[in-house]
Write an enzyme that holds these catalytic residues in place. Structure first.
Site, PDB file in Angstrom:
ATOM      1  N   GLU A  61       0.796  -1.230   0.000  1.00 30.53           N
ATOM      2  CA  GLU A  61       0.000   0.000   0.000  1.00 30.53           C
ATOM      3  C   GLU A  61       0.826   1.277   0.000  1.00 30.53           C
ATOM      4  O   GLU A  61       0.520   2.234   0.709  1.00 30.53           O
ATOM      5  CB  GLU A  61      -0.958  -0.027   1.206  1.00 30.53           C
TER       6      GLU A  61
HETATM    7  N1  IFG Z   1      -4.459  -4.015   4.495  1.00 27.53           N
HETATM    8  C1  IFG Z   1      -3.238  -3.502   5.106  1.00 27.53           C
HETATM    9  C2  IFG Z   1      -3.090  -3.658   6.591  1.00 27.53           C
HETATM   10  C3  IFG Z   1      -4.413  -3.640   7.351  1.00 27.53           C
HETATM   11  C4  IFG Z   1      -5.379  -4.606   6.690  1.00 27.53           C
HETATM   12  C5  IFG Z   1      -6.648  -4.772   7.509  1.00 27.53           C
HETATM   13  C6  IFG Z   1      -2.087  -5.557   4.381  1.00 27.53           C
HETATM   14  C7  IFG Z   1      -0.827  -6.197   3.887  1.00 27.53           C
HETATM   15  C8  IFG Z   1      -5.671  -4.108   5.299  1.00 27.53           C
HETATM   16  N2  IFG Z   1      -2.088  -4.189   4.471  1.00 27.53           N
HETATM   17  O1  IFG Z   1      -3.039  -6.244   4.690  1.00 27.53           O
HETATM   18  O2  IFG Z   1      -2.254  -2.642   7.106  1.00 27.53           O
HETATM   19  O3  IFG Z   1      -4.941  -2.352   7.431  1.00 27.53           O
HETATM   20  O4  IFG Z   1      -7.421  -5.834   7.039  1.00 27.53           O
END
Ligand code: IFG
Length: 542
Positions: A333
């Site tokens: 992200e």
């Molecule tokens: N995606 C984000 C996390 C977390 C997650 C919650 C990943 C690798 C959503 N990154 O999962 O930081 O916020 O479900």
């Protein structure tokens, strides 16, 4: 639980643990025997001395370490066609077949064990202490649920007779605790290690850094923890692990054959670090501390050489404190980092990890970047078609599977689950169980799969009881996918075994979600449960 590779019941072999029982071990197995005795003493009230003489003696528990230990059992398939499904109470499943189908692979390997229960005594044989430890966890589950009591219980400590031969399907079987969104002290983390070890999981991934908090002290950059560690989601005080705290977690996990995988999430998810050191920010200005739950807005400046000094120092210190082979770079992200900058940053960061002697793990967003030897991608997709990951595997990457819509334990069980997310969908027990890591992602064959991991993100998780509520009963489902042979995979048998297992959590004071998918036993446990931790553990449905 998880289902063993092979179970050969022997109804004439039941063994009753008596007050004069003793544990006899090979010296190298003493630590496992001490832990096994520690699990059994509180409920039985028996002294259970541990002695070094390895000679198996009447009425004894013998743990034998033999580097050449073999399964030593007939290789014909013990599951007759159409065998009647077993009663959940015997805990066993008629798992026939052999590991690789033709039965010649008799070595127990690094983590396998053979457990024999006869009227005369109990014997665990393994080639390594880890194998003995896994055998000891199985032995613990052969005793009545009352063995989980922390105070003595009047009970006949009978173990069903027979032989278990067991080895894991995948070498990497883990869970992740996000200690950045909400901070969890050492004591809570140690209990999480205990939960993982119960189900033969052998890796604890700690998500140590994120926008809302930096949780590991770094001597060369002290404000990371002192400033970056003083916040958390919702505005609480946060916290961080001193080097000694981290050493304590690592040592406790190692005794339980759990390897700690530290994650320093880069280049995104870095607001806490930018608050501490504005020179790392693209605009060289300290952002305000962040206590919300958005993602993707922060990143360290990939164009500033000071960023790479920061990365090298941090990774160097964390690697030096970490005995395990893995260093997790995150990589998820980084929405505001242009693709070319991201690729250049990751190439340099991966090289810095390699310079510490560790092997890179990263979320699968790393896939399009340069391959480095031994690299492992942690896949958290929700759609099994991911060409970038498949291509990275063709270039030599291996994969840890954490599919968001099966293994993300921060997902709600159902719409009314009080905490958790639902962006990947609702995940009750069946959804956590009904997938195959060996064939889940197109272009990622079983040989490229290192194993599985169940992440628990903690934006909305604030206490140990809530961690347990999200872990149980889904963590054992993921643990079974990582450990058990695919031939044992059977939802109806799994849910029956899980139902029989539930009273152990109640007796142990472990909070869990009484999922309506599971036929929990109606009779409440026959023993007084110990004072309930706050909040009261969720007991099984009446
Ligand atoms: N995606 C984000 C996390 C977390 C997650 C919650 C990943 C690798 C959503 N990154 O999962 O930081 O916020 O479900």
């Amino acid at each position: 639980m998880p289902a063993p590779e092979r179970v050969l019941p022997d109804p004439d072999g039941d063994f009753t643990l008596t007050p004069d029982a003793a544990l006899r071990i090979d010296p190298a197995g003493r630590d496992v025997a001490d832990q096994l005795a520690g699990w059994l003493r509180p409920a039985t009230g028996f002294p259970l001395p541990v002695t070094d003489t390895a000679d198996p003696v009447e009425g004894r528990l013998t743990l034998t370490l033999s580097p050449t230990a073999a399964a030593d059992i007939p290789t014909q398939d013990t599951r007759s066609a159409g065998a009647a499904p077993r009663d959940a109470r015997d805990g066993g499943t008629p798992t026939g077949g052999t590991r690789d189908g033709d039965g010649d692979d008799d070595a127990l390997g690094d983590e396998g064990y053979r457990l024999d229960v006869t009227a005369a005594g109990v014997r665990i044989v393994a080639a390594t202490p880890a194998g003995l430890f896994h055998g000891a966890q199985t032995l613990r589950q052969l005793l009545p649920a009352a063995v989980e009591s922390t105070t003595p219980v009047a009970e006949r400590w009978v173990m069903p007779g027979g032989t278990v031969v067991d080895r894991p399907r995948f070498p990497y079987r883990g869970a992740m605790l996000d200690v950045a969104r909400h901070f969890f002290g050492v004591r809570d983390v140690l209990r999480v290690v205990d939960h993982l070890a119960r189900y033969k999981l052998n890796h604890l991934h700690l998500h140590l850094t994120d926008d809302q908090g930096w949780r590991i002290a770094v001597d060369s950059w002290p404000r990371l923890a002192e400033v970056g560690g003083a916040t958390e989601v919702g505005g609480g005080p946060g916290g961080w692990y001193t080097r000694d705290d981290y050493r304590r977690i690592v040592a406790y996990a190692a005794r339980r054959h759990v390897t700690v995988v530290p994650e320093i999430d880069l280049p995104g998810h870095t607001n806490a670090a930018l608050v501490a050191y504005p020179e790392l920010a693209p605009d060289k200005t300290a952002p305000p501390p962040y206590t919300g739950t958005e993602v993707g807005f922060s990143y360290v400046d990939p164009a500033d050489e000071r960023t790479y000094a920061f990365v090298a120092d941090v990774l160097g210190e964390v690697a030096a404190l970490t005995p395990g082979p893995w260093l997790h770079l995150g990589g998820d992200e980084a929405f505001k980092v242009p693709a070319e900058s991201y690729r250049a940053f990751v190439a340099r960061a991966q090289a810095l990890v390699a310079a510490t002697g560790k092997t890179v793990v990263g979320w699968h967003q790393l896939a399009p970047t340069e391959h480095v030897d031994g690299r492992v991608l942690q896949w958290w997709g929700t759609n099994g078609d991911d060409p970038d990951t498949a291509e990275a595997v063709r270039r030599g990457a291996r994969v840890i599977l954490s599919p968001g819509n099966h293994a993300y334990l921060d997902m709600k069980y159902a719409p009314d689950t009080p905490i958790g997310h639902d962006w990947a969908g609702l995940i009750d027990v069946r959804r956590a169980y009904e997938w195959d890591p060996g064939s889940h992602v197109q272009g990622v064959p079983a040989e490229a799969v290192l194993g599985v991991e169940a992440p628990l993100w903690t934006e909305s998780v604030t206490t140990l009881a809530e961690i347990e509520y999200m872990f149980f009963p889904r963590l054992p489902a993921v643990a079974e996918l990582g450990w058990s042979p695919r031939e044992t995979h059977d939802w109806s048998r799994f849910r029956s075994r899980l139902a029989a297992h539930g009273p152990r959590w109640t007796t142990a004071g472990i909070t869990f979600h009484p999922s309506p998918e599971i036929p929990w036993p109606s009779t409440p446990p026959q023993i007084p449960t110990q004072p309930t931790p706050h909040p009261a553990p969720i007991t099984t449905t009446p």
